[in-house]
Design a protein around this motif. Sequence first.
Motif, short mmCIF file in Angstrom:
data_model
loop_
_atom_site.label_atom_id
_atom_site.label_comp_id
_atom_site.label_asym_id
_atom_site.label_seq_id
_atom_site.Cartn_x
_atom_site.Cartn_y
_atom_site.Cartn_z
N SER A 15 0.83 -1.20 0.00
CA SER A 15 0.00 0.00 0.00
C SER A 15 0.87 1.25 0.00
O SER A 15 2.08 1.19 0.19
CB SER A 15 -0.91 0.01 1.23
OG SER A 15 -0.14 0.30 2.40
N SER A 16 0.23 2.40 -0.16
CA SER A 16 0.98 3.66 -0.17
C SER A 16 1.53 4.00 1.21
O SER A 16 2.42 4.83 1.32
CB SER A 16 0.10 4.80 -0.69
OG SER A 16 -1.04 4.95 0.13
N ASN A 17 1.01 3.35 2.23
CA ASN A 17 1.50 3.57 3.60
C ASN A 17 2.55 2.54 4.00
O ASN A 17 3.13 2.64 5.08
CB ASN A 17 0.35 3.52 4.60
CG ASN A 17 -0.64 4.63 4.38
OD1 ASN A 17 -0.25 5.76 4.09
ND2 ASN A 17 -1.91 4.32 4.49
N ASP A 18 2.75 1.54 3.17
CA ASP A 18 3.64 0.43 3.51
C ASP A 18 4.00 -0.31 2.21
O ASP A 18 3.32 -1.25 1.83
CB ASP A 18 2.94 -0.50 4.50
CG ASP A 18 3.82 -1.61 5.01
OD1 ASP A 18 5.05 -1.51 4.90
OD2 ASP A 18 3.27 -2.60 5.53
N LEU A 44 5.55 2.34 -8.68
CA LEU A 44 6.00 1.56 -7.53
C LEU A 44 4.84 0.82 -6.88
O LEU A 44 4.96 -0.34 -6.51
CB LEU A 44 6.70 2.46 -6.51
CG LEU A 44 7.97 3.16 -7.00
CD1 LEU A 44 8.55 4.05 -5.91
CD2 LEU A 44 9.00 2.15 -7.46
N LEU A 45 3.71 1.49 -6.74
CA LEU A 45 2.55 0.86 -6.11
C LEU A 45 2.02 -0.32 -6.93
O LEU A 45 1.53 -1.29 -6.37
CB LEU A 45 1.44 1.88 -5.87
CG LEU A 45 1.73 2.88 -4.76
CD1 LEU A 45 0.66 3.98 -4.73
CD2 LEU A 45 1.84 2.19 -3.41
N SER A 46 2.16 -0.24 -8.25
CA SER A 46 1.68 -1.35 -9.09
C SER A 46 2.52 -2.61 -8.90
O SER A 46 2.08 -3.72 -9.22
CB SER A 46 1.67 -0.94 -10.57
OG SER A 46 2.99 -0.84 -11.07
N LEU A 47 3.74 -2.44 -8.35
CA LEU A 47 4.63 -3.58 -8.13
C LEU A 47 4.83 -3.87 -6.64
O LEU A 47 5.59 -4.78 -6.28
CB LEU A 47 5.99 -3.29 -8.77
CG LEU A 47 5.96 -3.12 -10.29
CD1 LEU A 47 7.26 -2.50 -10.77
CD2 LEU A 47 5.69 -4.45 -10.96
N ALA A 48 4.14 -3.13 -5.80
CA ALA A 48 4.30 -3.27 -4.35
C ALA A 48 4.03 -4.70 -3.89
O ALA A 48 3.06 -5.33 -4.33
CB ALA A 48 3.37 -2.31 -3.63
N GLY A 49 4.92 -5.20 -3.05
CA GLY A 49 4.76 -6.55 -2.52
C GLY A 49 5.17 -7.64 -3.49
O GLY A 49 4.94 -8.82 -3.23
#
Length: 82
Positions: A15-18, A44-49
């Motif tokens: 997430s945008s917070n983590d 970056l968020l599209s690849l988060a995790g």
Amino acid sequence: MAMVFTMEEVAQHHSSNDCWLLIAGKVYDVTKFLEEHPGGEEILLSLAGMDATTNFEDVGHSSDAREMMDMYYIGVIDTTTG
């Protein structure tokens, strides 16, 4: 000694917070970098995790960008499972 994370642990940070990314076997917490990323935080968020290695390499990041990664490095991925 580096912290060791599983892919399951990395996947929980999306997430945008983590926001964590895996690049070349190393785990990065890029949460504080989201707003500064030249390509926008959406990338970056599209690849988060997830494993963002291919995407990172395909863009052809500069040596400065690669050095900057050290600030966000938090550990390595556990290669003994899976």
